[in-house]
Scaffold this motif. Structure first.
Motif, short mmCIF file in Angstrom:
data_model
loop_
_atom_site.label_atom_id
_atom_site.label_comp_id
_atom_site.label_asym_id
_atom_site.label_seq_id
_atom_site.Cartn_x
_atom_site.Cartn_y
_atom_site.Cartn_z
N TYR A 167 45.44 93.31 96.26
CA TYR A 167 46.06 93.66 97.48
C TYR A 167 45.65 92.97 98.70
O TYR A 167 46.44 92.48 99.33
N ILE A 168 44.38 92.61 98.75
CA ILE A 168 43.84 91.99 99.78
C ILE A 168 44.36 90.61 100.00
O ILE A 168 44.75 89.80 101.01
N VAL A 169 44.43 89.89 98.98
CA VAL A 169 45.00 88.52 98.59
C VAL A 169 46.29 88.43 98.91
O VAL A 169 46.78 87.31 99.72
N GLY A 170 46.86 89.40 98.46
CA GLY A 170 48.67 89.41 98.84
C GLY A 170 48.62 89.61 100.48
O GLY A 170 49.59 88.84 101.01
N LEU A 171 47.99 90.57 100.86
CA LEU A 171 48.10 90.71 102.32
C LEU A 171 47.91 89.21 103.18
O LEU A 171 48.66 89.05 104.09
N LEU A 172 46.87 88.52 102.77
CA LEU A 172 46.45 87.27 103.25
C LEU A 172 47.63 86.40 103.18
O LEU A 172 47.76 85.45 104.17
N GLU A 173 48.09 86.27 102.10
CA GLU A 173 49.04 85.14 101.91
C GLU A 173 50.38 85.50 102.69
O GLU A 173 50.91 84.79 103.20
N VAL A 183 43.44 82.83 108.81
CA VAL A 183 43.75 84.37 108.84
C VAL A 183 42.00 84.65 108.76
O VAL A 183 41.43 84.41 107.73
N LEU A 184 41.55 85.39 109.76
CA LEU A 184 40.30 86.35 109.63
C LEU A 184 40.63 87.70 109.51
O LEU A 184 40.91 88.35 110.70
N LEU A 185 40.54 88.52 108.45
CA LEU A 185 40.95 89.91 108.30
C LEU A 185 39.66 90.65 108.41
O LEU A 185 38.82 90.43 107.43
N THR A 186 39.79 91.46 109.31
CA THR A 186 38.56 92.34 109.67
C THR A 186 38.72 93.91 108.81
O THR A 186 39.84 94.18 108.58
N GLY A 187 37.72 94.60 108.76
CA GLY A 187 37.75 95.72 108.28
C GLY A 187 37.71 95.95 106.85
O GLY A 187 38.33 96.91 106.36
N VAL A 188 37.45 94.88 106.11
CA VAL A 188 37.69 94.94 104.43
C VAL A 188 36.40 95.48 103.58
O VAL A 188 35.43 95.44 104.32
N CYS A 189 36.88 96.65 102.97
CA CYS A 189 35.74 97.19 102.05
C CYS A 189 36.30 97.65 100.72
O CYS A 189 36.99 98.04 100.59
N CYS A 199 38.07 85.21 105.33
CA CYS A 199 38.62 84.34 105.87
C CYS A 199 39.66 83.50 104.83
O CYS A 199 39.06 83.60 103.72
N TYR A 200 40.86 83.21 105.26
CA TYR A 200 41.69 82.48 104.31
C TYR A 200 42.30 81.26 105.05
O TYR A 200 42.88 81.52 105.98
N LEU A 205 39.27 81.72 99.69
CA LEU A 205 38.78 83.12 100.30
C LEU A 205 37.33 82.89 100.41
O LEU A 205 36.68 82.37 99.49
N GLU A 206 36.89 83.33 101.53
CA GLU A 206 35.61 83.55 101.92
C GLU A 206 35.19 84.84 102.48
O GLU A 206 35.72 85.18 103.59
N TYR A 207 34.40 85.45 101.67
CA TYR A 207 33.83 86.83 102.30
C TYR A 207 32.79 86.92 103.13
O TYR A 207 31.75 86.09 102.74
N TYR A 208 32.40 88.03 103.98
CA TYR A 208 31.16 88.31 104.50
C TYR A 208 31.04 89.83 104.56
O TYR A 208 32.06 90.44 105.27
#
Length: 279
Positions: A167-173, A183-189, A199-200, A205-208
């Motif tokens: 879902y997150i990957v699709g959202l980023l796309e 895109v820097l998507l925050t609040g990912v869990c 970050c995408y 894809l790069e997570y922190y």
């Protein structure tokens, strides 16, 4: 040559958010920080009642005219809380005052936990999407991402599994489809013990992630976005800037945890020496 960043967002006079956070944090990163207030509030709107509000849209054209007369230019722009009427003016300001290659960073401040902030109507996300188009970096949280895409909000995933990585990957796309470069998507869990960002750039894809502190505090989004903006202007990659911002938020929260009376923000000032050391 030293860089000059223009940040466009509100001033909440008390509350440790928006411009009262952005100016000291970006300055601490070694970046000259110019400001364009979108509005002035006596306090921020979360937890305070009876706050005052003054819209500054009518001042923007005159400010731009003066800047153009003086030949003032900016190497970066960072936008936060703005109104729908201001977005066309902000695009004009960026167009007329940008140095070649100027960085455009948009934090689409408008919503959290599935709801738009007070004062924003249902038409606002579509206008914010226009500001995101052409930006170098946009930094929505999960709620803002859903509103930007006119999609159903799926949840914060703090207590349960409302979404997965697919879902997150699709959202980023789909967010990339708005026309931003990154895109820097925050609040990912994915794990309730951790909270982070991704970050995408359309390919990678790069997570922190950091271990979640057992606390929720106002203003952390502005602390994060401001430190990311400062780090990007210092030449850091997006994932390195995001990691620095996340770590700085944790340091700021740790400095606040023992003071229960300080409910309205984080004591980021106590963590500024850490930021200066790590930038």
């Amino acid at each position: 040559m030293d860089k000059r960043l223009l940040t466009i967002q509100d001033i909440s006079c008390v509350g440790q958010c928006s411009l009262t956070v952005a100016l000291p944090i970006i300055s601490a990163c070694g970046i000259e920080t110019a400001v364009l207030p979108s509005s002035v509030l006596s306090t921020h709107t979360a937890g305070f009642s009876g706050f005052t509000f003054r819209d500054l849209t009518d001042d923007m054209e005159g400010i731009l005219a003066h800047w153009n007369k003086e030949g003032l230019k900016f190497d970066a722009f960072y936008t936060g809380y703005v109104s729908k009427a201001q977005i066309p003016l902000i695009l004009k300001i960026m167009e007329e005052t940008a140095n070649p290659g100027a960085l455009r960073i948009v934090d689409p401040v408008m919503a959290d936990h599935g709801k738009l902030y007070p004062g924003f109507d249902a038409d606002f996300p579509a206008e914010m999407a226009k500001l995101c188009k052409g930006a170098d970096v946009i930094m929505p949280n999960l709620t803002e991402a859903a509103f930007l895409l006119n999609e159903k909000y799926v949840g914060d995933n703090f207590e349960n599994e409302d979404y997965d990585e697919a879902y997150i990957v699709g959202l980023l796309e789909r967010l990339m489809g708005l026309g931003a470069k990154k895109v820097l998507l925050t609040g990912v869990c994915y794990d309730p013990r951790e909270l982070g960002c991704v970050c995408y750039d359309g390919n990678k894809l790069e997570y922190y992630f950091r271990k979640r502190l057992d606390a929720q505090m106002h203003g952390t989004g502005d602390v994060f976005a401001s430190s990311v903006a400062g780090a990007l202007c210092r030449g850091k990659s997006l994932i390195d800037a995001a990691a620095l911002g996340a770590d700085f938020v944790i340091e700021s929260m740790k400095a606040t945890l023992d003071d229960k009376s300080h409910w309205y923000g984080v004591k980021f000032e106590k963590a500024l020496p850490w930021l200066v050391q790590h930038i």
